[in-house]
Structures are given as C-alpha cells and as structure tokens.
Design a protein around this motif. Structure first.
Motif, PDB file in Angstrom:
ATOM      1  N   ARG A  28      35.885  28.730  26.175  1.00  0.00           N
ATOM      2  CA  ARG A  28      35.451  29.555  25.049  1.00  0.00           C
ATOM      3  C   ARG A  28      36.603  30.453  24.576  1.00  0.00           C
ATOM      4  NH1 ARG A  28      33.789  34.438  23.963  1.00  0.00           N
ATOM      5  NH2 ARG A  28      34.246  35.184  26.060  1.00  0.00           N
ATOM      6  N   ARG A  29      37.242  31.121  25.533  1.00  0.00           N
ATOM      7  CA  ARG A  29      38.327  32.042  25.159  1.00  0.00           C
ATOM      8  C   ARG A  29      39.531  31.291  24.590  1.00  0.00           C
ATOM      9  NH1 ARG A  29      38.949  36.289  30.037  1.00  0.00           N
ATOM     10  NH2 ARG A  29      41.003  36.565  29.114  1.00  0.00           N
ATOM     11  N   LEU A  30      39.819  30.133  25.170  1.00  0.00           N
ATOM     12  CA  LEU A  30      40.945  29.325  24.686  1.00  0.00           C
ATOM     13  C   LEU A  30      40.722  28.889  23.249  1.00  0.00           C
ATOM     14  CD1 LEU A  30      42.176  26.634  27.205  1.00  0.00           C
ATOM     15  CD2 LEU A  30      43.573  28.188  25.846  1.00  0.00           C
ATOM     16  N   LYS A  31      39.513  28.379  22.978  1.00  0.00           N
ATOM     17  CA  LYS A  31      39.211  27.852  21.641  1.00  0.00           C
ATOM     18  C   LYS A  31      39.308  28.963  20.597  1.00  0.00           C
ATOM     19  CE  LYS A  31      38.292  24.066  20.410  1.00  0.00           C
ATOM     20  NZ  LYS A  31      39.256  22.977  20.079  1.00  0.00           N
ATOM     21  N   LEU A  32      38.803  30.157  20.957  1.00  0.00           N
ATOM     22  CA  LEU A  32      38.887  31.286  20.034  1.00  0.00           C
ATOM     23  C   LEU A  32      40.329  31.529  19.615  1.00  0.00           C
ATOM     24  CD1 LEU A  32      36.546  34.172  21.283  1.00  0.00           C
ATOM     25  CD2 LEU A  32      36.536  32.996  19.075  1.00  0.00           C
ATOM     26  N   LEU A 102      41.506  31.933  34.643  1.00  0.00           N
ATOM     27  CA  LEU A 102      41.599  33.056  33.721  1.00  0.00           C
ATOM     28  C   LEU A 102      42.439  34.202  34.262  1.00  0.00           C
ATOM     29  CD1 LEU A 102      38.029  33.017  32.207  1.00  0.00           C
ATOM     30  CD2 LEU A 102      40.163  32.730  30.973  1.00  0.00           C
ATOM     31  N   GLN A 103      43.280  33.924  35.274  1.00  0.00           N
ATOM     32  CA  GLN A 103      44.206  34.962  35.715  1.00  0.00           C
ATOM     33  C   GLN A 103      45.285  35.155  34.661  1.00  0.00           C
ATOM     34  OE1 GLN A 103      44.993  33.693  40.006  1.00  0.00           O
ATOM     35  NE2 GLN A 103      44.835  35.899  40.148  1.00  0.00           N
ATOM     36  N   ASP A 104      45.558  34.100  33.922  1.00  0.00           N
ATOM     37  CA  ASP A 104      46.513  34.185  32.821  1.00  0.00           C
ATOM     38  C   ASP A 104      45.702  34.260  31.532  1.00  0.00           C
ATOM     39  OD1 ASP A 104      48.268  33.472  34.904  1.00  0.00           O
ATOM     40  OD2 ASP A 104      47.998  31.353  34.434  1.00  0.00           O
ATOM     41  N   PRO A 105      45.711  35.410  30.841  1.00  0.00           N
ATOM     42  CA  PRO A 105      44.851  35.549  29.664  1.00  0.00           C
ATOM     43  C   PRO A 105      45.303  34.647  28.511  1.00  0.00           C
ATOM     44  CG  PRO A 105      45.744  37.676  30.394  1.00  0.00           C
ATOM     45  CD  PRO A 105      46.465  36.627  31.157  1.00  0.00           C
ATOM     46  N   PRO A 106      44.392  33.801  27.991  1.00  0.00           N
ATOM     47  CA  PRO A 106      44.739  32.923  26.863  1.00  0.00           C
ATOM     48  C   PRO A 106      45.108  33.728  25.618  1.00  0.00           C
ATOM     49  CG  PRO A 106      42.605  32.317  27.798  1.00  0.00           C
ATOM     50  CD  PRO A 106      43.015  33.582  28.465  1.00  0.00           C
ATOM     51  N   GLU A 107      44.667  34.990  25.562  1.00  0.00           N
ATOM     52  CA  GLU A 107      44.935  35.823  24.382  1.00  0.00           C
ATOM     53  C   GLU A 107      46.430  36.071  24.182  1.00  0.00           C
ATOM     54  OE1 GLU A 107      42.576  36.481  26.660  1.00  0.00           O
ATOM     55  OE2 GLU A 107      40.878  35.893  25.390  1.00  0.00           O
ATOM     56  N   ASP A 162      53.357  29.924  37.007  1.00  0.00           N
ATOM     57  CA  ASP A 162      53.514  28.708  36.219  1.00  0.00           C
ATOM     58  C   ASP A 162      53.145  28.923  34.755  1.00  0.00           C
ATOM     59  OD1 ASP A 162      54.406  27.121  38.336  1.00  0.00           O
ATOM     60  OD2 ASP A 162      52.362  26.898  39.068  1.00  0.00           O
ATOM     61  N   PHE A 163      52.505  30.060  34.474  1.00  0.00           N
ATOM     62  CA  PHE A 163      52.085  30.369  33.103  1.00  0.00           C
ATOM     63  C   PHE A 163      53.324  30.525  32.230  1.00  0.00           C
ATOM     64  CE2 PHE A 163      49.896  33.824  30.328  1.00  0.00           C
ATOM     65  CZ  PHE A 163      49.479  32.872  29.421  1.00  0.00           C
ATOM     66  N   ARG A 164      53.534  29.594  31.314  1.00  0.00           N
ATOM     67  CA  ARG A 164      54.706  29.693  30.442  1.00  0.00           C
ATOM     68  C   ARG A 164      54.593  28.725  29.275  1.00  0.00           C
ATOM     69  NH1 ARG A 164      59.091  29.201  34.085  1.00  0.00           N
ATOM     70  NH2 ARG A 164      57.487  29.643  35.611  1.00  0.00           N
ATOM     71  N   LEU A 165      55.420  28.958  28.274  1.00  0.00           N
ATOM     72  CA  LEU A 165      55.502  28.031  27.142  1.00  0.00           C
ATOM     73  C   LEU A 165      56.830  27.301  27.228  1.00  0.00           C
ATOM     74  CD1 LEU A 165      54.699  28.614  23.435  1.00  0.00           C
ATOM     75  CD2 LEU A 165      56.985  27.875  24.037  1.00  0.00           C
ATOM     76  N   MET A 166      56.792  26.004  26.921  1.00  0.00           N
ATOM     77  CA  MET A 166      58.032  25.222  26.909  1.00  0.00           C
ATOM     78  C   MET A 166      58.078  24.370  25.650  1.00  0.00           C
ATOM     79  SD  MET A 166      57.887  24.106  30.853  1.00  0.00           S
ATOM     80  CE  MET A 166      56.126  24.219  30.787  1.00  0.00           C
ATOM     81  N   TYR A 200      53.263  40.682  31.352  1.00  0.00           N
ATOM     82  CA  TYR A 200      51.816  40.721  31.116  1.00  0.00           C
ATOM     83  C   TYR A 200      51.100  41.188  32.370  1.00  0.00           C
ATOM     84  CZ  TYR A 200      50.766  36.412  33.766  1.00  0.00           C
ATOM     85  OH  TYR A 200      50.592  35.472  34.743  1.00  0.00           O
ATOM     86  N   ASP A 201      49.846  41.598  32.179  1.00  0.00           N
ATOM     87  CA  ASP A 201      49.032  42.015  33.318  1.00  0.00           C
ATOM     88  C   ASP A 201      48.213  40.833  33.781  1.00  0.00           C
ATOM     89  OD1 ASP A 201      49.721  44.746  33.629  1.00  0.00           O
ATOM     90  OD2 ASP A 201      48.705  45.130  31.724  1.00  0.00           O
ATOM     91  N   ARG A 202      48.436  40.444  35.023  1.00  0.00           N
ATOM     92  CA  ARG A 202      47.693  39.301  35.549  1.00  0.00           C
ATOM     93  C   ARG A 202      46.341  39.788  36.029  1.00  0.00           C
ATOM     94  NH1 ARG A 202      48.623  33.983  37.322  1.00  0.00           N
ATOM     95  NH2 ARG A 202      47.843  33.475  39.398  1.00  0.00           N
ATOM     96  N   ASP A 203      45.289  39.160  35.535  1.00  0.00           N
ATOM     97  CA  ASP A 203      43.937  39.562  35.921  1.00  0.00           C
ATOM     98  C   ASP A 203      43.571  38.980  37.273  1.00  0.00           C
ATOM     99  OD1 ASP A 203      43.675  40.842  33.498  1.00  0.00           O
ATOM    100  OD2 ASP A 203      42.946  39.038  32.485  1.00  0.00           O
ATOM    101  N   ALA A 204      42.441  39.438  37.772  1.00  0.00           N
ATOM    102  CA  ALA A 204      41.903  38.827  38.990  1.00  0.00           C
ATOM    103  C   ALA A 204      41.208  37.536  38.594  1.00  0.00           C
ATOM    104  CB  ALA A 204      40.921  39.770  39.656  1.00  0.00           C
ATOM    105  N   ARG A 205      41.071  36.615  39.536  1.00  0.00           N
ATOM    106  CA  ARG A 205      40.377  35.361  39.294  1.00  0.00           C
ATOM    107  C   ARG A 205      38.975  35.638  38.749  1.00  0.00           C
ATOM    108  NH1 ARG A 205      39.167  30.161  40.930  1.00  0.00           N
ATOM    109  NH2 ARG A 205      41.280  29.442  41.321  1.00  0.00           N
ATOM    110  N   ALA A 206      38.587  34.950  37.650  1.00  0.00           N
ATOM    111  CA  ALA A 206      37.321  35.248  36.985  1.00  0.00           C
ATOM    112  C   ALA A 206      36.124  34.901  37.861  1.00  0.00           C
ATOM    113  CB  ALA A 206      37.246  34.500  35.659  1.00  0.00           C
ATOM    114  N   ALA A 207      36.165  33.774  38.533  1.00  0.00           N
ATOM    115  CA  ALA A 207      35.064  33.364  39.418  1.00  0.00           C
ATOM    116  C   ALA A 207      35.581  32.268  40.324  1.00  0.00           C
ATOM    117  CB  ALA A 207      33.880  32.861  38.604  1.00  0.00           C
TER     118      ALA A 207
END
Ligand code: UDP
Ligand code: MG
Length: 322
Positions: A28-32, A102-107, A162-166, A200-207
C-alpha cells in the motif's frame, strides 16, 4: 546527468521470506509513493522459499496490477541470493532495493530518484538510528564494520544496508559478476561508479520476526571479510614469522643462561603456556586458511546461483531478464 523523461522505468526489488504480516502494508505504501512519481514502475518481489502465504499475497497484488512481478525461488537461498535474482529480473533505468519489513521507508524513494537525476549512479542510504535493534546488535555491527574496513581494499560504508538506488549501468556491472559468494554490500561498493549517500531514520520492523538470525549474520560477516580481502592470510604469515623470531631469541637466551649460569631444568608453566598458545595459533591459522579454501571449493563448482520455481514478470520478451 540522467534525463528525467516521464517514460523512464523504475524497478523496485523486494526480497521476502515469510513476510505475510507486512506485505499488505508495504504494498500500500509503495504504491502510494510510486503512483505519485513521474515515471513508470515495476515492483519485483522475490520469494525466498517462504513457507507462509507470502506467494499467494504477492499473486493477489499481481492479479489486479500488472506492474507487480514475482520471482519465486525453488527454496530459501538467503537474502543475498534473493537480491541477486531480483536484480537479474529488473528492466528499470534505475533500481531500488528495499526490505519487505518496512524498516526502509518507501517514502524516501522520491528523494533517491532526485539524486539519481542529478547524476548519481548509486544512492546509498545511511541509517541515522537503528530503532528496535538491541544494544548488542548495534555494538556488534559497529565493531564488525571497523574490522571489515581495516581489512578490505574497497571501503564498505558503515550503517549502509542494502536499501539503495542503482542506475542501469551499475545493475549491469553487478549482473556481470559471476561469483557464488555474494556479499552484496561489498559488491555494491566494489563496482564503484559515482556514489552519493543520504541519511535516514531506520524504523523498527513493522511486523513479523527477524529473518536474518545470528548464525546467518555471522556467516555473512565472515563472507564479507574473506571475499573482499586476503589480508587475514598475510596477517597469519606475519604472526607465524614473529613467533619464530621470539622462539629464536628465547633459544639464545636459555642456551646462554645454561652455559654461563648452569641452569637446571625448570619452567614447566612456561612450557605448557607456550604449547597451548602455539597450538591455538596454529588452529586459528588453519581455520582462516579453511575459510578461503571453502570459498574456493564453492566457487569452483560453478553452480547456478539459484533456481526459479515460478517467474511472473510483465511485458517482456523472453531472454531480456538477464
Ligand atoms: N530475507 C530473505 N531471505 C532470508 C532472510 C531474509 O529474503 O533468508 C529478507 C526478509 O524477508 C527481509 C529482508 O531480507 O525483506 C531483511 O530481513 P530481516 O528484516 O529479517 O533482517 P534485518 O536485515 O532487518 O536484520
Ligand atoms: Mg529487517
């Protein structure tokens, strides 16, 4: 500088292993975020041999959204290989790798894309904080990176996951690497190209539970060191050489002592201590040799990196996925 035509394609790669609890929220968050972006997108989920409903959930996303792709591996190969498989399947002008939990925020994707458009080939995401991680994990990660960077010839940035753009160029370079021992963080750094880093601020695991357990992480840590450096081999040669020097000095010392002072046989404690010390040193050295030998053994088999059980990717002629 990379152009920004709205028909550019961005690929998102998500390795997922038993992630049924987080996938809906992630998607849901990614698609937004992606729908608001002025480029086309594809989302490639790599199922790393999940035993829960992960595959079914991904297929349900795909049922009403052709931008969703699925690569289902034949078993659990581990995150590094899942990532590799995902990267092989991408077609995007730029590719973002993101964890499923969701530790890496798609936003953050728009700002990563912005940096890419300004000319960066790699956008590394460096964590400010590690929310939800134990003190021990923080400390062990920090110490590990310090050791790794002392040993490795290419600097591997600390706190960059591993969160990165290439860019496509970088993906092509990565896809051209044949090795089976794939320490992705190291490979990302090793290929080079113009890299920028954002905080960035890494969140805690969502679930759900953490899937990378300590044995897996320790294996990965050893792999990181042994696939990017042969310095441990040099260090053990050096230590061996120094031990020999010390032994030589001691021989001279005891010989002279015996000749001039008529020393009798004593020194049992020193004997035992040095015996265990040298024995330990030798075993560690053999262990280090073994680590390298083991990796060579795996490499020489030239096995494919993974097998795909099922691949559902949209709009692409066959053969274009490699
Ligand atoms: N993962 C995977 N295969 C594995 C272990 C983990 O694909 O064998 C994925 C997992 O689904 C998640 C990501 O790798 O998307 C990171 O895993 P996790 O959050 O458990 O570890 P962390 O790196 O956050 O400690
Ligand atoms: Mg995680």
């Amino acid at each position: 500088m990379n152009a920004a035509p709205s028909d550019n394609l961005i690929s998102i790669v998500i390795p997922a292993y038993n992630e049924e609890d987080v996938l809906h929220e992630l998607h849901r968050r990614l698609k937004l975020v992606l729908n608001a972006l002025d480029m086309r997108h594809e989302i490639i989920y790599v199922d790393d041999g999940s035993k829960d409903a992960t595959v079914e959930i991904i297929k349900s996303f795909r049922a009403n959204d052709p931008s969703v792709g699925l690569i289902k591996l034949s078993r659990n190969f581990g995150k590094e290989i899942a990532l590799t498989a995902g990267l092989h399947g991408t077609l995007g002008d730029c590719v973002i790798v993101i964890d499923a939990d969701l530790q890496d925020p798609p936003e953050l994707i728009p700002q990563m894309v912005a940096a890419w458009r300004e000319g960066a080939e790699v956008v590394n995401m460096r964590r400010n904080s590690r929310a939800g991680e134990t003190l021990f994990k923080k400390w062990s990660a920090h110490t590990y990176y310090r050791i790794l960077n002392k040993l490795s010839d290419v600097p591997i940035p600390e706190d960059v996951g591993d969160f990165r753009l290439m860019s496509r160029k970088v993906i092509q370079a990565l896809n051209a690497l044949p090795e089976s021992n794939r320490y992705m963080k190291g490979l990302f750094a090793w290929v080079g190209f113009q890299q920028v880093t954002q905080l960035y601020d890494r969140d805690a695991r969502a679930a759900g539970l953490v899937k990378q357990n300590y044995p897996k992480l320790i294996g990965l840590a050893l792999e990181g060191i042994t696939s990017f450096s042969v310095k441990p081999l040099r260090i053990i040669s050096l230590v061996g050489f120094m031990c020999a020097l010390v032994a030589f000095g001691m021989t001279a010392f005891y010989l002279l002592k015996a000749i001039f002072m008529g020393d009798s046989v004593r020194g049992f404690p020193t004997l035992i201590v040095s015996l265990f010390f040298l024995g330990g040193l030798q075993l560690v050295s053999i262990g280090i040799l073994g680590e390298y030998l083991g990796r060579m053994f795996i490499e020489t088999k030239r096995r494919p990196l993974y097998f795909i059980d099922e691949q559902l990717l949209s709009h692409r002629p066959t053969g274009e996925n490699k």
